[in-house]
Design a protein around this motif. Structure first.
Motif, PDB file in Angstrom:
ATOM      1  N   MET A   1       0.715  -1.087   0.003  1.00 58.24           N
ATOM      2  CA  MET A   1      -0.023  -0.111  -0.008  1.00 58.24           C
ATOM      3  C   MET A   1       0.845   1.192   0.112  1.00 58.24           C
ATOM      4  SD  MET A   1      -3.037   0.183  -0.297  1.00 58.24           S
ATOM      5  CE  MET A   1      -3.671  -1.340  -0.345  1.00 58.24           C
TER       6      MET A   1
ATOM      7  N   ARG B   1       2.533   1.823  -3.334  1.00 59.05           N
ATOM      8  CA  ARG B   1       1.586   2.218  -4.338  1.00 59.05           C
ATOM      9  C   ARG B   1       1.158   3.735  -4.126  1.00 59.05           C
ATOM     10  NH1 ARG B   1      -3.064  -1.898  -5.305  1.00 59.05           N
ATOM     11  NH2 ARG B   1      -4.571  -0.687  -4.194  1.00 59.05           N
ATOM     12  N   HIS B   2       1.362   4.192  -2.977  1.00 58.30           N
ATOM     13  CA  HIS B   2       1.134   5.810  -2.602  1.00 58.30           C
ATOM     14  C   HIS B   2       2.477   6.535  -2.833  1.00 58.30           C
ATOM     15  CE1 HIS B   2      -3.271   5.429  -2.331  1.00 58.30           C
ATOM     16  NE2 HIS B   2      -2.909   4.308  -2.041  1.00 58.30           N
TER      17      HIS B   2
ATOM     18  N   GLU C   1      -7.002   2.336   2.086  1.00 61.89           N
ATOM     19  CA  GLU C   1      -6.919   3.131   0.779  1.00 61.89           C
ATOM     20  C   GLU C   1      -8.347   3.589   0.516  1.00 61.89           C
ATOM     21  OE1 GLU C   1      -6.273   0.734  -2.899  1.00 61.89           O
ATOM     22  OE2 GLU C   1      -4.613   2.139  -3.030  1.00 61.89           O
TER      23      GLU C   1
ATOM     24  N   ASP D   1      -8.833   5.595  -2.655  1.00 60.24           N
ATOM     25  CA  ASP D   1      -8.577   5.589  -4.160  1.00 60.24           C
ATOM     26  C   ASP D   1      -7.036   5.596  -4.484  1.00 60.24           C
ATOM     27  OD1 ASP D   1      -7.879   8.297  -4.108  1.00 60.24           O
ATOM     28  OD2 ASP D   1      -9.861   8.815  -4.610  1.00 60.24           O
ATOM     29  N   ARG D   2      -6.661   5.488  -5.711  1.00 58.91           N
ATOM     30  CA  ARG D   2      -5.377   5.417  -6.056  1.00 58.91           C
ATOM     31  C   ARG D   2      -4.391   6.688  -5.559  1.00 58.91           C
ATOM     32  NH1 ARG D   2      -3.743   0.708  -8.686  1.00 58.91           N
ATOM     33  NH2 ARG D   2      -1.777   1.625  -8.485  1.00 58.91           N
TER      34      ARG D   2
ATOM     35  N   ARG E   1      -5.238   8.516  -2.753  1.00 66.62           N
ATOM     36  CA  ARG E   1      -5.447   8.785  -1.347  1.00 66.62           C
ATOM     37  C   ARG E   1      -5.546   7.499  -0.537  1.00 66.62           C
ATOM     38  NH1 ARG E   1     -11.209  11.887  -1.046  1.00 66.62           N
ATOM     39  NH2 ARG E   1     -11.632  10.283  -2.765  1.00 66.62           N
ATOM     40  N   LEU E   2      -4.582   7.736   0.511  1.00 61.99           N
ATOM     41  CA  LEU E   2      -4.435   6.623   1.669  1.00 61.99           C
ATOM     42  C   LEU E   2      -4.834   7.245   3.192  1.00 61.99           C
ATOM     43  CD1 LEU E   2      -3.438   3.859   1.927  1.00 61.99           C
ATOM     44  CD2 LEU E   2      -1.245   4.690   2.842  1.00 61.99           C
TER      45      LEU E   2
ATOM     46  N   ARG F   1     -16.653   3.400   2.438  1.00 61.40           N
ATOM     47  CA  ARG F   1     -15.692   4.307   1.933  1.00 61.40           C
ATOM     48  C   ARG F   1     -15.843   5.888   2.060  1.00 61.40           C
ATOM     49  NH1 ARG F   1     -12.124   2.110  -3.015  1.00 61.40           N
ATOM     50  NH2 ARG F   1     -12.211   0.377  -1.933  1.00 61.40           N
TER      51      ARG F   1
END
Lengths: 403, 101
Positions: free
Chosen positions: A182, A185-186, A209, A211-212, A214-215, A245
């Motif tokens: 994770m 990815r961020h 997570e 979205d792609r 924002r963590l 979410r």
């Protein structure tokens, strides 16, 4: 078993015998048949039904394993090596280290008695043995042994339960492999420490997570520590994971919902301090809301600054409203989060680290170990405050990869 | 933590001293026992002698406030300083409690 049952009174001198000892097993080691029978009768009066005998040292050592006695009565002159030497042999074997051993002796000098105790005898019986004294001493040592065994069994069970609970609690925080994926990815580096002062505790943290780009990260500390606050930590974690979410994407909304639900279930005086932040790498921001957590530190090129983490603790006041704040979080910037186990730790002289002390320690870590400040920081912390914690401790170092 | 209780006609002042932490729950029960007063009576915590409270201590303030509400007592706190003041501010308790100057 010897024939100890005949004409035994219900109790000696009409005394109340206390707890039943019918299931206790006593082994008598005496070379005189007369003595064995007399002692057996006394034990019977003490309410003991399971009596075994041995006539010599070797016979005792042969039978003790199968008998598994709760108490041993040894004659000081037992052939061939004598009771004192035999006692030493038994105490040298870990299996019999805690076994009550009563030594009966006709020799009453202080020196002999001292020798018996030194050899590991639990207590002494003067010969000729008086029935009242014999019953009282045997019962005393058996009852004491029962209590110790009960306590030990209780402690073993609680330890086993707590070990299991601890494993469950450690499973609440993100799995390292998942977290690494994770974080990569961020474009983040996330390092964490999660420790409890007792076997289990009231800290909890997680990442999620949105979205792609924002963590989210959530850190909470339930008031108190130990089992009660651990149960509340599990409740909070469950509530959090059940939120959809879209509710998690907005920190103030998330805290408001958790507060409402916790206020319904926590008792008065229980609450959680918390911080929820969302790292957005497209917008280069940290969006966050807080509920009275220790102040987070945000590090950028200009050094570290304190973020406002004030807010009503979760679960303390129904209807509490939280505020979402936002601040730039650029590539290379750092967010440091912790629970009060870090800021309120006290060193040997009683001095507390404090928020200023923590900020100072973080600055020093960055200077001393610019590549990996977090392990350096936690090592210095352990040096000064030790590893036996007074409170649960969570610390998170979240660093955006340099652009 | 130690405490002293001072009674006046319509109010009771409880001065808290030392460190108020997780291990003071039993002492705090005795503090709460002093809340057995007629409705409308005023209870005041004087915090000027408190050096430190942890989150369990904050929980005790909340319990005191709740006890006062249930017994229809007037409840206020005053005199928090340094770390105690900071912790009350971070938890925004000043928004929920009556704080006397």
């Amino acid at each position: 078993m010897e024939e100890a049952r005949r004409d035994a009174p219900a109790s000696l001198y009409g005394l109340d015998l206390g707890i039943p000892l019918g299931d206790r097993r006593v082994l008598i080691a005496d070379d005189s048949r007369y003595n064995r029978r007399t002692l057996s009768r006394f034990l019977h009066w003490a309410g003991i039904r399971r009596i075994d005998v041995a006539a010599s040292g070797p016979e005792l050592l042969d039978t003790i394993e199968s008998v598994q006695p709760d108490l041993l009565l040894i004659d000081e002159t037992l052939p061939p090596i004598g009771g004192v030497a035999l006692c030493r042999v038994l105490r040298g074997d870990p299996r019999w280290r805690d076994l009550p051993i009563l030594m009966q002796s006709a020799r009453q000098t202080d020196q002999i008695r001292t020798l018996c105790f030194q050899a590991g005898a639990t207590d002494l019986l003067a010969k000729p043995v008086n029935p009242g004294e014999c019953v009282a001493r045997v019962r005393y040592h058996l009852e004491r042994r029962s209590m110790v065994q009960e306590l030990r069994a209780f402690r073993d069970r609680v330890e086993r339960d707590l070990r299991q609970a601890r494993a469950m609690q450690l499973a609440l925080v993100p799995d390292p492999a998942w977290l690494e994926t994770m974080a990569a990815r961020h474009a983040l580096r996330v390092e964490s420490v999660f420790q409890t002062s007792d076997e289990i505790g009231g800290d909890v943290w997680t990442a999620f997570e949105i979205d792609r780009s924002r963590l989210g990260v959530f850190v909470a500390d339930l008031s108190g520590h130990g089992i009660a606050s651990a149960i509340n930590a599990f409740r909070l974690h469950t509530l959090l994971t059940r939120l959809p979410r879209e509710d998690r994407a907005e920190p103030a909304r998330l805290l408001g919902l958790l507060n409402q639900r916790l206020a319904d279930i926590l008792t008065v005086g229980q609450f959680a301090t918390a911080f929820c932040g969302i790292v957005d790498r497209d917008a280069d921001t940290l969006t966050y809301a807080a509920a009275g957590a220790p102040s987070p530190l945000l590090g950028s090129r200009g050094g570290f600054r304190v973020l406002d983490s004030s807010g009503l603790p979760l679960g303390a006041f129904a209807g509490a409203v939280y505020e979402t704040r936002s601040t730039p979080l650029l590539p290379g910037d750092t967010l440091f989060l912790c629970s009060d186990g870090l800021t309120e730790a006290r060193d040997g002289s009683g001095a507390m680290l404090g928020e200023e002390g923590l900020a100072d320690l973080v600055e020093r870590a960055v200077r001393a170990a610019p590549e990996r400040p977090f392990p350096w920081l936690m090592a210095r912390f352990a040096e000064r405050f030790g590893t036996a914690l007074a409170d649960d401790l969570t610390a998170l170092w979240i660093e955006r990869d340099a652009g | 933590m130690d405490f002293t209780v001072q009674d006046a006609q319509d109010s009771t002042e409880i001065r808290l001293h030392g460190r108020m932490t997780f291990s003071d729950h039993d002492t705090f029960r005795s503090v709460i026992a002093a809340f057995e007063r007629p409705a409308g009576h005023r209870m005041v915590f004087d915090l000027s002698g408190l050096e430190f409270v942890d989150s369990s201590g904050l929980g005790m303030f909340i319990i005191a406030r709740d006890t006062a509400q249930k017994k229809s007592l007037d409840f206020a706190m005053r005199g928090a300083r340094d770390d105690v003041h900071r912790l009350i501010t971070v938890a925004k308790l000043h928004k929920m409690f009556t704080i006397d100057a």
